[in-house]
Design a protein around this motif. Sequence first.
Motif, mmCIF file in Angstrom:
data_model
loop_
_atom_site.group_PDB
_atom_site.id
_atom_site.type_symbol
_atom_site.label_atom_id
_atom_site.label_comp_id
_atom_site.label_asym_id
_atom_site.label_seq_id
_atom_site.Cartn_x
_atom_site.Cartn_y
_atom_site.Cartn_z
ATOM 1 N N PHE A 207 4.439 -14.635 -10.666
ATOM 2 C CA PHE A 207 3.161 -13.931 -10.760
ATOM 3 C C PHE A 207 2.738 -13.398 -9.400
ATOM 4 O O PHE A 207 2.432 -12.209 -9.248
ATOM 5 N N ILE A 208 2.730 -14.257 -8.390
ATOM 6 C CA ILE A 208 2.254 -13.811 -7.069
ATOM 7 C C ILE A 208 3.280 -12.904 -6.404
ATOM 8 O O ILE A 208 2.918 -11.946 -5.704
ATOM 9 N N LEU A 209 4.554 -13.159 -6.621
ATOM 10 C CA LEU A 209 5.586 -12.331 -6.007
ATOM 11 C C LEU A 209 5.533 -10.906 -6.550
ATOM 12 O O LEU A 209 5.585 -9.924 -5.787
ATOM 13 N N CYS A 210 5.400 -10.780 -7.863
ATOM 14 C CA CYS A 210 5.300 -9.451 -8.469
ATOM 15 C C CYS A 210 3.984 -8.775 -8.106
ATOM 16 O O CYS A 210 3.930 -7.560 -7.886
ATOM 17 N N GLY A 211 2.910 -9.566 -8.041
ATOM 18 C CA GLY A 211 1.620 -9.004 -7.662
ATOM 19 C C GLY A 211 1.623 -8.445 -6.255
ATOM 20 O O GLY A 211 1.122 -7.347 -5.999
ATOM 21 N N LEU A 212 2.214 -9.184 -5.314
ATOM 22 C CA LEU A 212 2.260 -8.712 -3.933
ATOM 23 C C LEU A 212 3.284 -7.592 -3.756
ATOM 24 O O LEU A 212 3.131 -6.744 -2.870
ATOM 25 N N TYR A 213 4.310 -7.576 -4.583
ATOM 26 C CA TYR A 213 5.238 -6.444 -4.572
ATOM 27 C C TYR A 213 4.501 -5.171 -4.983
ATOM 28 O O TYR A 213 4.714 -4.098 -4.420
ATOM 29 N N PHE A 214 3.618 -5.300 -5.959
ATOM 30 C CA PHE A 214 2.794 -4.164 -6.365
ATOM 31 C C PHE A 214 1.856 -3.751 -5.221
ATOM 32 O O PHE A 214 1.672 -2.561 -4.946
ATOM 33 N N CYS A 215 1.279 -4.729 -4.529
ATOM 34 C CA CYS A 215 0.382 -4.434 -3.399
ATOM 35 C C CYS A 215 1.124 -3.748 -2.257
ATOM 36 O O CYS A 215 0.504 -3.030 -1.453
ATOM 37 N N LYS A 216 2.417 -3.956 -2.166
ATOM 38 C CA LYS A 216 3.206 -3.440 -1.057
ATOM 39 C C LYS A 216 3.135 -1.919 -0.950
ATOM 40 O O LYS A 216 3.255 -1.355 0.139
ATOM 41 N N ARG A 217 2.912 -1.243 -2.077
ATOM 42 C CA ARG A 217 2.836 0.216 -2.050
ATOM 43 C C ARG A 217 1.552 0.706 -1.375
ATOM 44 O O ARG A 217 1.416 1.881 -1.070
ATOM 45 N N TYR A 218 0.604 -0.199 -1.138
ATOM 46 C CA TYR A 218 -0.663 0.168 -0.491
ATOM 47 C C TYR A 218 -0.767 -0.550 0.856
ATOM 48 O O TYR A 218 -1.765 -1.221 1.149
ATOM 49 N N VAL A 219 0.261 -0.403 1.673
ATOM 50 C CA VAL A 219 0.350 -1.156 2.916
ATOM 51 C C VAL A 219 -0.807 -0.830 3.858
ATOM 52 O O VAL A 219 -1.252 -1.695 4.624
ATOM 53 N N SER A 220 -1.326 0.393 3.805
ATOM 54 C CA SER A 220 -2.435 0.764 4.687
ATOM 55 C C SER A 220 -3.722 0.028 4.348
ATOM 56 O O SER A 220 -4.642 -0.040 5.166
ATOM 57 N N LEU A 221 -3.799 -0.552 3.153
ATOM 58 C CA LEU A 221 -4.995 -1.280 2.728
ATOM 59 C C LEU A 221 -4.839 -2.786 2.884
ATOM 60 O O LEU A 221 -5.768 -3.537 2.561
ATOM 61 N N SER A 222 -3.684 -3.231 3.357
ATOM 62 C CA SER A 222 -3.329 -4.643 3.271
ATOM 63 C C SER A 222 -4.313 -5.565 3.987
ATOM 64 O O SER A 222 -4.508 -6.708 3.576
ATOM 65 N N LYS A 223 -4.945 -5.095 5.051
ATOM 66 C CA LYS A 223 -5.893 -5.942 5.795
ATOM 67 C C LYS A 223 -6.993 -6.475 4.890
ATOM 68 O O LYS A 223 -7.429 -7.631 5.023
ATOM 69 N N PHE A 224 -7.456 -5.638 3.985
ATOM 70 C CA PHE A 224 -8.496 -6.058 3.043
ATOM 71 C C PHE A 224 -7.909 -6.442 1.687
ATOM 72 O O PHE A 224 -8.475 -7.284 0.983
ATOM 73 N N LEU A 225 -6.787 -5.829 1.325
ATOM 74 C CA LEU A 225 -6.244 -6.010 -0.023
ATOM 75 C C LEU A 225 -5.690 -7.408 -0.256
ATOM 76 O O LEU A 225 -5.916 -7.992 -1.322
ATOM 77 N N TYR A 226 -4.987 -7.963 0.729
ATOM 78 C CA TYR A 226 -4.352 -9.263 0.503
ATOM 79 C C TYR A 226 -5.377 -10.371 0.203
ATOM 80 O O TYR A 226 -5.239 -11.085 -0.797
ATOM 81 N N PRO A 227 -6.387 -10.561 1.046
ATOM 82 C CA PRO A 227 -7.372 -11.594 0.693
ATOM 83 C C PRO A 227 -8.149 -11.256 -0.571
ATOM 84 O O PRO A 227 -8.487 -12.156 -1.353
ATOM 85 N N ALA A 228 -8.430 -9.970 -0.803
ATOM 86 C CA ALA A 228 -9.152 -9.577 -2.017
ATOM 87 C C ALA A 228 -8.311 -9.831 -3.258
ATOM 88 O O ALA A 228 -8.829 -10.270 -4.297
ATOM 89 N N PHE A 229 -7.015 -9.564 -3.178
ATOM 90 C CA PHE A 229 -6.125 -9.811 -4.316
ATOM 91 C C PHE A 229 -6.111 -11.289 -4.678
ATOM 92 O O PHE A 229 -6.135 -11.657 -5.858
ATOM 93 N N LEU A 230 -6.071 -12.141 -3.671
ATOM 94 C CA LEU A 230 -6.101 -13.582 -3.933
ATOM 95 C C LEU A 230 -7.374 -13.977 -4.668
ATOM 96 O O LEU A 230 -7.327 -14.691 -5.679
#
Length: 382
Positions: free
Chosen positions: A100-123
Amino acid sequence: MYTFDIDYILINMLMFLFFVYAGRNIDKSKHPWQYIWLCSIVFTIVLGCRYMRGNDYLRFQMTFMYDQDKTEVLFTFINRFLRWVGVTKYTFLCAYSLPFILCGLYFCKRYVSLSKFLYPAFLLAFIFFDEYCIRQALGFSFIFIYMVVLFNMDEEECKLRAKIRNFLLLIVCALAAVSIHSVNALNVVFITAIFIVLRGKCIPWFISIPSFLVSSFVLSNSIDWSLFQNSLSYLGNFSEKFYIYTTRANSFFSSDAFQNDYTRSVGGKILECFGHCSLFYLGCKTIKKIPSPKSIVALYNIYVIGSIIDMCFWNYELLRRVFDPMLAFWCFSIAFVLENASKLKYTTQEKFMFLGLLYFPYEMGFKYLVERGQMTLFLWDM
């Protein structure tokens, strides 16, 4: 009920800090997968070691051990394989949480410019879903992959053979998600329909905000949803598992079965509306002012539509299972807004709306830590 379990709070805060660290470094790294794996391993350990938390914990433990849910073919196969490689009834949630988390973060990977806010928000957005909808979340792993393929097909120029391959991959991902939990079929339908029908057009805030307010304060309280029982009975023909749910339509939609545990106070509703409506407005403004990929617009639309419908059925568990994960896509919209905030000018009223965004870490983070009652146990608490 407020609970201050020190182990539970510290472990979850440490996991959150890992996601913050990864998000702040991944866009500068040439090796983003090292951060994806770091977050995935931490998430898997923390969520996998939980005990007696989530819907039907004991039932899924027995299902894992004795194949009590053979109607979901792929789910049964996965459980048998996991038992074969030595996974036990105490570690099976680690095996569910990792994809679940591996696939979710793989999906997030396409938005690398947003990662500073996206990773904690995704969690914050998806941790409760993974904890409480155990089998559905495992199946949702394939929906993340489905969305990667769907968005890539629209954004990339592909030869006919590649298009056919991607289309077949979409079918495989959809079937895999449904084979684990049939409710995921409705997520696939809604996500695909929103992406295709709206075609990169952002839902205007002057439509989304009134719709949300009506849904939250009017429709959720004044409509007799038992009128939909016949429609649900028809949907019961979709699969045996969904038939089990829909044949109990009265237990989900009658006034006697209205689940008061989900009822919010007026103050809670106002805070919730302030948070979501602020993100509706700021998200719409940012998308219109900043060049945005169609996928970002689609994620915003999925969040808006999912949250509006979710409010209608807030006290009814069946449809909450469909629209809760769609609402969770708020994490992409809020990351997009915050990442581009410095590029835009805001009026005083619009600046005030940024306070509304604090609703999300409060509701999904703070309350997750301290309003859990007895749902704070880990395996070492047995």
